[in-house]
Design a protein around this motif. Sequence first.
Motif, short mmCIF file in Angstrom:
data_model
loop_
_atom_site.label_atom_id
_atom_site.label_comp_id
_atom_site.label_asym_id
_atom_site.label_seq_id
_atom_site.Cartn_x
_atom_site.Cartn_y
_atom_site.Cartn_z
N ILE A 179 0.86 -1.17 0.00
CA ILE A 179 0.00 0.00 0.00
C ILE A 179 0.91 1.23 0.00
CG2 ILE A 179 -1.84 1.25 1.19
CD1 ILE A 179 -2.49 -1.40 2.63
N ARG A 180 0.74 2.06 -1.02
CA ARG A 180 1.60 3.25 -1.15
C ARG A 180 0.89 4.49 -0.63
NH1 ARG A 180 6.85 1.63 -2.87
NH2 ARG A 180 6.58 -0.20 -4.20
N GLN A 181 1.69 5.43 -0.15
CA GLN A 181 1.13 6.69 0.34
C GLN A 181 0.53 7.51 -0.80
OE1 GLN A 181 3.93 9.58 1.98
NE2 GLN A 181 2.49 10.06 3.64
N LYS A 182 1.15 7.42 -1.99
CA LYS A 182 0.68 8.11 -3.17
C LYS A 182 0.63 7.11 -4.33
CE LYS A 182 2.63 12.60 -1.83
NZ LYS A 182 3.54 13.70 -2.19
N PRO A 183 -0.11 7.43 -5.41
CA PRO A 183 -0.22 6.50 -6.53
C PRO A 183 1.04 6.47 -7.40
CG PRO A 183 -1.47 8.48 -7.01
CD PRO A 183 -1.00 8.61 -5.60
N SER A 184 2.10 5.90 -6.84
CA SER A 184 3.38 5.80 -7.53
C SER A 184 4.19 4.68 -6.90
CB SER A 184 4.15 7.12 -7.44
OG SER A 184 5.49 6.95 -7.89
N ILE A 185 4.89 3.91 -7.75
CA ILE A 185 5.71 2.82 -7.21
C ILE A 185 6.92 3.36 -6.46
CG2 ILE A 185 4.98 1.15 -8.94
CD1 ILE A 185 7.57 1.71 -10.44
N SER A 187 6.51 5.84 -4.26
CA SER A 187 5.98 6.45 -3.05
C SER A 187 6.25 5.54 -1.84
CB SER A 187 4.48 6.69 -3.19
OG SER A 187 3.94 7.24 -2.01
N ARG A 188 6.21 6.13 -0.65
CA ARG A 188 6.49 5.40 0.58
C ARG A 188 5.44 4.33 0.83
NH1 ARG A 188 5.42 6.14 6.21
NH2 ARG A 188 4.08 7.94 5.75
N ILE A 189 5.88 3.15 1.31
CA ILE A 189 4.98 2.06 1.66
C ILE A 189 4.39 2.33 3.04
CG2 ILE A 189 4.80 -0.42 2.14
CD1 ILE A 189 7.14 -0.81 0.17
N ASN A 220 -5.51 3.87 4.78
CA ASN A 220 -5.60 4.89 3.74
C ASN A 220 -4.36 4.84 2.85
OD1 ASN A 220 -6.75 7.03 2.36
ND2 ASN A 220 -5.67 8.54 3.58
N GLY A 221 -4.55 4.65 1.54
CA GLY A 221 -3.42 4.61 0.63
C GLY A 221 -3.82 4.16 -0.75
N TYR A 222 -2.83 3.71 -1.54
CA TYR A 222 -3.06 3.36 -2.94
C TYR A 222 -2.44 2.01 -3.25
CZ TYR A 222 -4.21 8.32 -3.35
OH TYR A 222 -4.77 9.55 -3.18
N ILE A 223 -3.14 1.22 -4.09
CA ILE A 223 -2.62 -0.08 -4.51
C ILE A 223 -2.83 -0.22 -6.01
CG2 ILE A 223 -2.94 -1.23 -2.29
CD1 ILE A 223 -5.58 -2.29 -3.32
N LEU A 224 -2.08 -1.12 -6.64
CA LEU A 224 -2.22 -1.36 -8.08
C LEU A 224 -3.41 -2.28 -8.35
CD1 LEU A 224 1.52 -1.78 -9.10
CD2 LEU A 224 -0.04 0.01 -9.88
#
Length: 234
Positions: A179-185, A187-189, A220-224
Amino acid sequence: MVIDKKVKIFLTILIIAINGCSSLDNIYKSVSVIKSDDFDRNSVIVDDFLNFIQKYYAPAKTTFILNIDKTKENLKFAQLFENRFRNAGYAISYKKIPNGVFLSWKIDRVGQLVRVTYYINKSVVTATYKRVGASWVAIGSFSALNMPTPKYNPTLLRELSSIKDHKLYAKVTANRLRIRQKPSINSRIVGYLNYGQKIQVSTKLSSRKNQEWIKIKHPNGYILSKYLKDLNEW
């Protein structure tokens, strides 16, 4: 006047093509040959077909293309059909669109029974109904020809659609999904999801560098998205 052989062949192919298009237009034009407007009967027919078709074509993923014969009886049925299907999450179009599903029906009588035949792309589905007392009931199950393999779980679809402002539910297919903080590989996990874990999707983002990111709430975060399975499917 002598017609060149190549011209004869071209004209023959053209006639065949025109006749073929005409027959398709006739198939994909919805008609009702029953001269009565029975709202209760129409409701049973539409709801029955709606429950059946959700196994093959999912709401929010399907646009049905309709071509309606504008008789009084058929327009009444078509209006009810469109309202019920739109409320269930399907899109309806009266023009040909890419990836749309051609759908039409023919409603007629067989003795005391009412028969409905549906044409869905290259598939044919038939159902029959009869009046029992003051109600209409289906006789047996749907008869289907050339239908695709059932893909969707209509029970789950109904459960999700009953939730106000419902979001998509999905299952993790990766062994350990970051799970990333922002939608980018880069970004911080901020956490991980385990294989088989069910999540509620908050927002689908546009693809960035051919990577579609999903925003989730807990945590709260972003995943692929490529590591998720849509739970609208079996």
